[in-house]
Write a protein that holds these residues in place. Structure first.
Motif, PDB file in Angstrom:
ATOM      1  N   VAL A  72      34.995  48.244  65.769  1.00  0.00           N
ATOM      2  CA  VAL A  72      36.406  48.138  66.282  1.00  0.00           C
ATOM      3  C   VAL A  72      36.580  49.434  67.180  1.00  0.00           C
ATOM      4  O   VAL A  72      36.150  50.545  67.001  1.00  0.00           O
ATOM      5  N   ILE A  73      37.250  49.260  68.489  1.00  0.00           N
ATOM      6  CA  ILE A  73      37.582  50.073  69.154  1.00  0.00           C
ATOM      7  C   ILE A  73      38.910  50.491  69.177  1.00  0.00           C
ATOM      8  O   ILE A  73      39.833  49.739  69.353  1.00  0.00           O
ATOM      9  N   SER A  74      39.229  51.768  68.850  1.00  0.00           N
ATOM     10  CA  SER A  74      40.492  52.245  68.496  1.00  0.00           C
ATOM     11  C   SER A  74      41.420  52.620  69.848  1.00  0.00           C
ATOM     12  O   SER A  74      40.651  53.680  70.681  1.00  0.00           O
ATOM     13  N   VAL A  75      42.379  52.241  70.586  1.00  0.00           N
ATOM     14  CA  VAL A  75      42.752  52.721  71.711  1.00  0.00           C
ATOM     15  C   VAL A  75      44.133  53.341  71.674  1.00  0.00           C
ATOM     16  O   VAL A  75      44.915  52.810  70.792  1.00  0.00           O
ATOM     17  N   ASN A  76      44.452  54.496  72.336  1.00  0.00           N
ATOM     18  CA  ASN A  76      45.445  55.098  72.441  1.00  0.00           C
ATOM     19  C   ASN A  76      46.227  55.129  73.766  1.00  0.00           C
ATOM     20  O   ASN A  76      45.631  54.632  74.528  1.00  0.00           O
ATOM     21  N   LEU A  90      33.278  47.002  77.024  1.00  0.00           N
ATOM     22  CA  LEU A  90      32.607  47.534  75.841  1.00  0.00           C
ATOM     23  C   LEU A  90      32.863  46.509  74.631  1.00  0.00           C
ATOM     24  O   LEU A  90      31.734  46.100  73.804  1.00  0.00           O
ATOM     25  N   ALA A  91      34.014  45.965  74.633  1.00  0.00           N
ATOM     26  CA  ALA A  91      34.331  45.055  73.617  1.00  0.00           C
ATOM     27  C   ALA A  91      33.639  43.712  73.631  1.00  0.00           C
ATOM     28  O   ALA A  91      33.051  43.345  72.734  1.00  0.00           O
ATOM     29  N   GLU A  92      33.625  43.438  74.907  1.00  0.00           N
ATOM     30  CA  GLU A  92      32.888  41.972  75.227  1.00  0.00           C
ATOM     31  C   GLU A  92      31.176  42.407  74.951  1.00  0.00           C
ATOM     32  O   GLU A  92      30.638  41.430  74.355  1.00  0.00           O
ATOM     33  N   ALA A  93      30.789  43.551  75.108  1.00  0.00           N
ATOM     34  CA  ALA A  93      29.215  43.773  75.229  1.00  0.00           C
ATOM     35  C   ALA A  93      28.743  43.950  73.676  1.00  0.00           C
ATOM     36  O   ALA A  93      27.684  43.703  73.385  1.00  0.00           O
ATOM     37  N   THR A  94      29.677  44.652  72.692  1.00  0.00           N
ATOM     38  CA  THR A  94      29.362  44.905  71.405  1.00  0.00           C
ATOM     39  C   THR A  94      30.249  43.791  70.336  1.00  0.00           C
ATOM     40  O   THR A  94      29.925  43.844  69.172  1.00  0.00           O
ATOM     41  N   LYS A  95      30.775  42.832  71.018  1.00  0.00           N
ATOM     42  CA  LYS A  95      31.607  41.955  70.213  1.00  0.00           C
ATOM     43  C   LYS A  95      32.402  42.486  69.229  1.00  0.00           C
ATOM     44  O   LYS A  95      32.903  42.531  67.906  1.00  0.00           O
ATOM     45  N   ALA A  96      33.241  43.526  69.772  1.00  0.00           N
ATOM     46  CA  ALA A  96      34.044  44.513  69.009  1.00  0.00           C
ATOM     47  C   ALA A  96      35.420  44.131  69.333  1.00  0.00           C
ATOM     48  O   ALA A  96      35.966  43.424  70.102  1.00  0.00           O
ATOM     49  N   ASN A  97      36.455  44.294  68.387  1.00  0.00           N
ATOM     50  CA  ASN A  97      37.756  44.109  68.344  1.00  0.00           C
ATOM     51  C   ASN A  97      38.491  45.392  69.162  1.00  0.00           C
ATOM     52  O   ASN A  97      37.806  46.477  68.829  1.00  0.00           O
ATOM     53  N   PHE A 140      40.855  48.122  59.259  1.00  0.00           N
ATOM     54  CA  PHE A 140      40.632  48.188  57.901  1.00  0.00           C
ATOM     55  C   PHE A 140      39.722  47.380  57.453  1.00  0.00           C
ATOM     56  O   PHE A 140      38.964  47.941  56.424  1.00  0.00           O
ATOM     57  N   VAL A 141      39.086  46.410  58.038  1.00  0.00           N
ATOM     58  CA  VAL A 141      37.660  45.828  57.526  1.00  0.00           C
ATOM     59  C   VAL A 141      36.488  46.187  58.369  1.00  0.00           C
ATOM     60  O   VAL A 141      35.417  45.842  57.962  1.00  0.00           O
ATOM     61  N   ALA A 142      36.601  47.161  59.290  1.00  0.00           N
ATOM     62  CA  ALA A 142      35.548  47.533  60.197  1.00  0.00           C
ATOM     63  C   ALA A 142      34.712  48.605  59.369  1.00  0.00           C
ATOM     64  O   ALA A 142      35.002  49.200  58.625  1.00  0.00           O
TER      65      ALA A 142
END
Ligand code: ATP
Ligand code: MG
Length: 233
Positions: A72-76, A90-97, A140-142
């Protein structure tokens, strides 16, 4: 503001303008402006370039993100103002939320950040809630959480939840830098781009990255930079 390219502080001032625009657009909190100032000061000490240590941390971060089950990538607000496109890439390259997480909670600001990330191409954006602190399908599930710019208390809370934490922080002495598993001591505006390309090139292998050692070499790099500039004996 029109800054001439020849200005010695051109890059730094252009980044500052991005944060100010983010503030005027309602993405960045007032406190975010001050946090950015602290970052600018450390960037000055680092030499405003990506160091060897930062490059090694970026490489380790890429393999960690690629081997995660649920990254998960946390964004502020500051991250949304400084590098929204890179976050989406980055989310696309790593399949991250992507999850919006605000230290200074504000519903309207959260909505604006969400909208700006979608405008930058994000398909899905999770949001924390004041009651749950984190989204139940996100952090929470990351297993691995990337926190580009986070407060020390929150980084500590993530560690207590058992997460592997990757952080960007220009201050190698901050609590976030010290608590994270991998700290990238670089400006997010430079490092995030490099992290995206590292993720595109890397494979999900194991890393034996030692953050203590990396932070100590980041401090040495600052010392060497000051020495080179004649400010330290
Ligand atoms: P901590 O809470 O971790 O002890 P702090 O309270 O000193 O740190 P905060 O205000 O919570 O700092 O967060 C700002 C941190 O983010 C600072 O350490 C600053 O150096 C860093 N920072 C700010 N802007 C950037 C940026 N663009 N790139 C990388 N790091 C940045
Ligand atoms: Mg703090």
């Amino acid at each position: 503001m029109n800054i001439p390219k020849s200005h010695p502080r051109f890059v730094s001032l252009s980044i500052r303008e991005k944060i100010v625009k983010g503030y005027n657009d309602g993405l960045v909190a007032k406190e975010g402006l001050l946090a950015h100032g602290r970052g600018e000061a450390f960037d000055y000490l680092v030499g405003e370039k990506t160091t060897k240590t930062a490059k090694a941390a970026i490489k380790a971060a890429a393999t960690k993100l690629l081997s995660a089950q649920n990254p998960v990538i946390s964004v502020n607000g500051n991250v949304a103002a400084l590098c929204p496109k890179e976050i989406v890439q980055l989310a696309e390259a790593t399949k991250a939320n992507i999850e919006v997480n605000l230290f200074y909670y504000d519903e309207a600001r959260k909505k604006k950040i969400e909208k700006s990330l979608k405008k930058a191409g994000a398909k899905q954006v999770l949001v924390d809630s004041p009651r749950c602190i984190v989204d139940k399908d996100g952090i929470f599930v990351a297993d691995v959480v990337l926190v580009p710019l986070e407060d020390g208390d929150r980084t500590e809370a993530l560690k207590k939840m058992g997460k592997t934490v990757i952080a960007f922080d220009l201050n190698p002495l901050s609590r976030t830098a010290q608590k994270a598993d991998i700290t990238i001591v670089d400006n997010v505006t430079r490092g995030m781009r490099l992290l995206v390309s590292a993720c595109k090139k890397s494979k999900p292998t194991k890393t034996n990255f030692n953050n203590r050692r990396a932070l100590s070499s980041a401090v040495s790099e600052i010392k060497n930079n000051l020495r080179r500039r004649g400010s330290l004996a």
